[in-house]
Enzyme design. Sequence first.
Site, PDB file in Angstrom:
ATOM      1  N   PHE A  39      -5.617   5.490  -0.481  1.00 41.83           N
ATOM      2  CA  PHE A  39      -4.411   3.937  -0.612  1.00 41.83           C
ATOM      3  C   PHE A  39      -4.057   3.601  -1.633  1.00 41.83           C
ATOM      4  O   PHE A  39      -5.711   3.118  -2.359  1.00 41.83           O
ATOM      5  CB  PHE A  39      -4.708   2.661   0.258  1.00 41.83           C
ATOM      6  CG  PHE A  39      -4.569   3.134   1.899  1.00 41.83           C
ATOM      7  CD1 PHE A  39      -3.111   2.893   2.567  1.00 41.83           C
ATOM      8  CD2 PHE A  39      -5.173   4.166   2.763  1.00 41.83           C
ATOM      9  CE1 PHE A  39      -3.029   3.649   3.805  1.00 41.83           C
ATOM     10  CE2 PHE A  39      -5.414   4.430   4.068  1.00 41.83           C
ATOM     11  CZ  PHE A  39      -4.374   4.031   4.433  1.00 41.83           C
ATOM     12  N   ILE A  68      -8.400  -0.436   9.412  1.00 37.66           N
ATOM     13  CA  ILE A  68      -9.025   0.421   9.864  1.00 37.66           C
ATOM     14  C   ILE A  68     -10.006  -0.326   8.843  1.00 37.66           C
ATOM     15  O   ILE A  68      -9.907  -0.973   7.653  1.00 37.66           O
ATOM     16  CB  ILE A  68      -8.751   1.964   9.393  1.00 37.66           C
ATOM     17  CG1 ILE A  68      -8.498   1.687   7.283  1.00 37.66           C
ATOM     18  CG2 ILE A  68      -7.478   2.607   9.902  1.00 37.66           C
ATOM     19  CD1 ILE A  68      -7.401   2.791   7.170  1.00 37.66           C
ATOM     20  N   TYR A 108      -9.118   7.175  10.651  1.00 39.93           N
ATOM     21  CA  TYR A 108      -8.958   7.624  12.037  1.00 39.93           C
ATOM     22  C   TYR A 108      -9.715   8.517  12.604  1.00 39.93           C
ATOM     23  O   TYR A 108      -9.679   9.174  13.553  1.00 39.93           O
ATOM     24  CB  TYR A 108      -7.197   8.107  12.228  1.00 39.93           C
ATOM     25  CG  TYR A 108      -6.709   6.784  11.793  1.00 39.93           C
ATOM     26  CD1 TYR A 108      -5.985   6.031  12.643  1.00 39.93           C
ATOM     27  CD2 TYR A 108      -5.869   6.404   9.847  1.00 39.93           C
ATOM     28  CE1 TYR A 108      -5.391   4.601  12.293  1.00 39.93           C
ATOM     29  CE2 TYR A 108      -5.047   5.747   9.352  1.00 39.93           C
ATOM     30  CZ  TYR A 108      -4.874   4.734  10.605  1.00 39.93           C
ATOM     31  OH  TYR A 108      -3.126   3.777  10.481  1.00 39.93           O
ATOM     32  N   PHE A 125       2.213   9.737   3.949  1.00 38.39           N
ATOM     33  CA  PHE A 125       2.493   9.335   5.144  1.00 38.39           C
ATOM     34  C   PHE A 125       2.313   7.737   5.461  1.00 38.39           C
ATOM     35  O   PHE A 125       3.248   7.853   6.423  1.00 38.39           O
ATOM     36  CB  PHE A 125       1.311   9.934   6.223  1.00 38.39           C
ATOM     37  CG  PHE A 125      -0.199   8.926   5.796  1.00 38.39           C
ATOM     38  CD1 PHE A 125      -0.431   7.143   6.367  1.00 38.39           C
ATOM     39  CD2 PHE A 125      -0.948   8.846   5.044  1.00 38.39           C
ATOM     40  CE1 PHE A 125      -1.220   6.532   5.752  1.00 38.39           C
ATOM     41  CE2 PHE A 125      -2.437   8.547   4.801  1.00 38.39           C
ATOM     42  CZ  PHE A 125      -2.338   7.677   5.188  1.00 38.39           C
ATOM     43  N   ASP A 126       2.665   6.863   4.641  1.00 36.56           N
ATOM     44  CA  ASP A 126       2.499   5.543   4.404  1.00 36.56           C
ATOM     45  C   ASP A 126       2.738   4.741   3.413  1.00 36.56           C
ATOM     46  O   ASP A 126       1.975   4.592   2.488  1.00 36.56           O
ATOM     47  CB  ASP A 126       2.375   4.725   5.751  1.00 36.56           C
ATOM     48  CG  ASP A 126       3.056   3.627   6.295  1.00 36.56           C
ATOM     49  OD1 ASP A 126       4.479   3.977   5.961  1.00 36.56           O
ATOM     50  OD2 ASP A 126       2.519   3.248   6.832  1.00 36.56           O
ATOM     51  N   TYR A 164       0.467  -1.220   0.440  1.00 39.01           N
ATOM     52  CA  TYR A 164       0.164   0.428  -0.033  1.00 39.01           C
ATOM     53  C   TYR A 164       0.754   1.592  -0.324  1.00 39.01           C
ATOM     54  O   TYR A 164       2.304   1.600   0.808  1.00 39.01           O
ATOM     55  CB  TYR A 164      -0.693   0.608   0.468  1.00 39.01           C
ATOM     56  CG  TYR A 164       0.168  -0.176   2.438  1.00 39.01           C
ATOM     57  CD1 TYR A 164       0.039   1.608   2.988  1.00 39.01           C
ATOM     58  CD2 TYR A 164       0.480  -1.506   3.312  1.00 39.01           C
ATOM     59  CE1 TYR A 164       1.245   1.411   4.201  1.00 39.01           C
ATOM     60  CE2 TYR A 164       0.982  -0.915   4.766  1.00 39.01           C
ATOM     61  CZ  TYR A 164       1.662   0.669   4.401  1.00 39.01           C
ATOM     62  OH  TYR A 164       2.448   0.976   6.138  1.00 39.01           O
TER      63      TYR A 164
END
Length: 150
Positions: A128, A85, A111, A65-66, A55
């Site tokens: 994502f 999530i 979140y 962010f990741d 991902y």
Amino acid sequence: MKFLNAASIFALLIFVTSASAKKSGDVTELQIGVKYKPESCEIQAHKGDKVRVHYRGKLTDGTVFDSSFERGDPIEFELGSGQVIKGWDQGLLGMCVGEKRKLKIPAKLGYGDQGAPPSIPGGATLIFDTELVTVNGKPSTEEQPDDSEL
């Protein structure tokens, strides 16, 4: 001077809120876009399956962010068990091994209002790019395009 009644103010607030949500790329419901689907779909992800997923997570402004792609290490978890999530537990169901999807996840399935500081602000819509690598340890047998298509 004319004063607005409560109904007029409420209608104005709804208009401003929905206009800003559309403008910023926020969504209110999960959106799933299939970017690549293998010709044959022998193995699909179901609730309770152990899946490995690559991902790249971004905010609506494009900030990453990741990303497991950059680490070369997909995440592994049990689908539908609350280990990730809700947007993932819902958005990856029925996915074929080798399939690539773009998930736009509203804050309520991500979140929430609290976010995940410091990288994910409260109320954030998450985007994502995902690729299902294995289901219960079984990889795809089909040749994969590279992740630059995401």
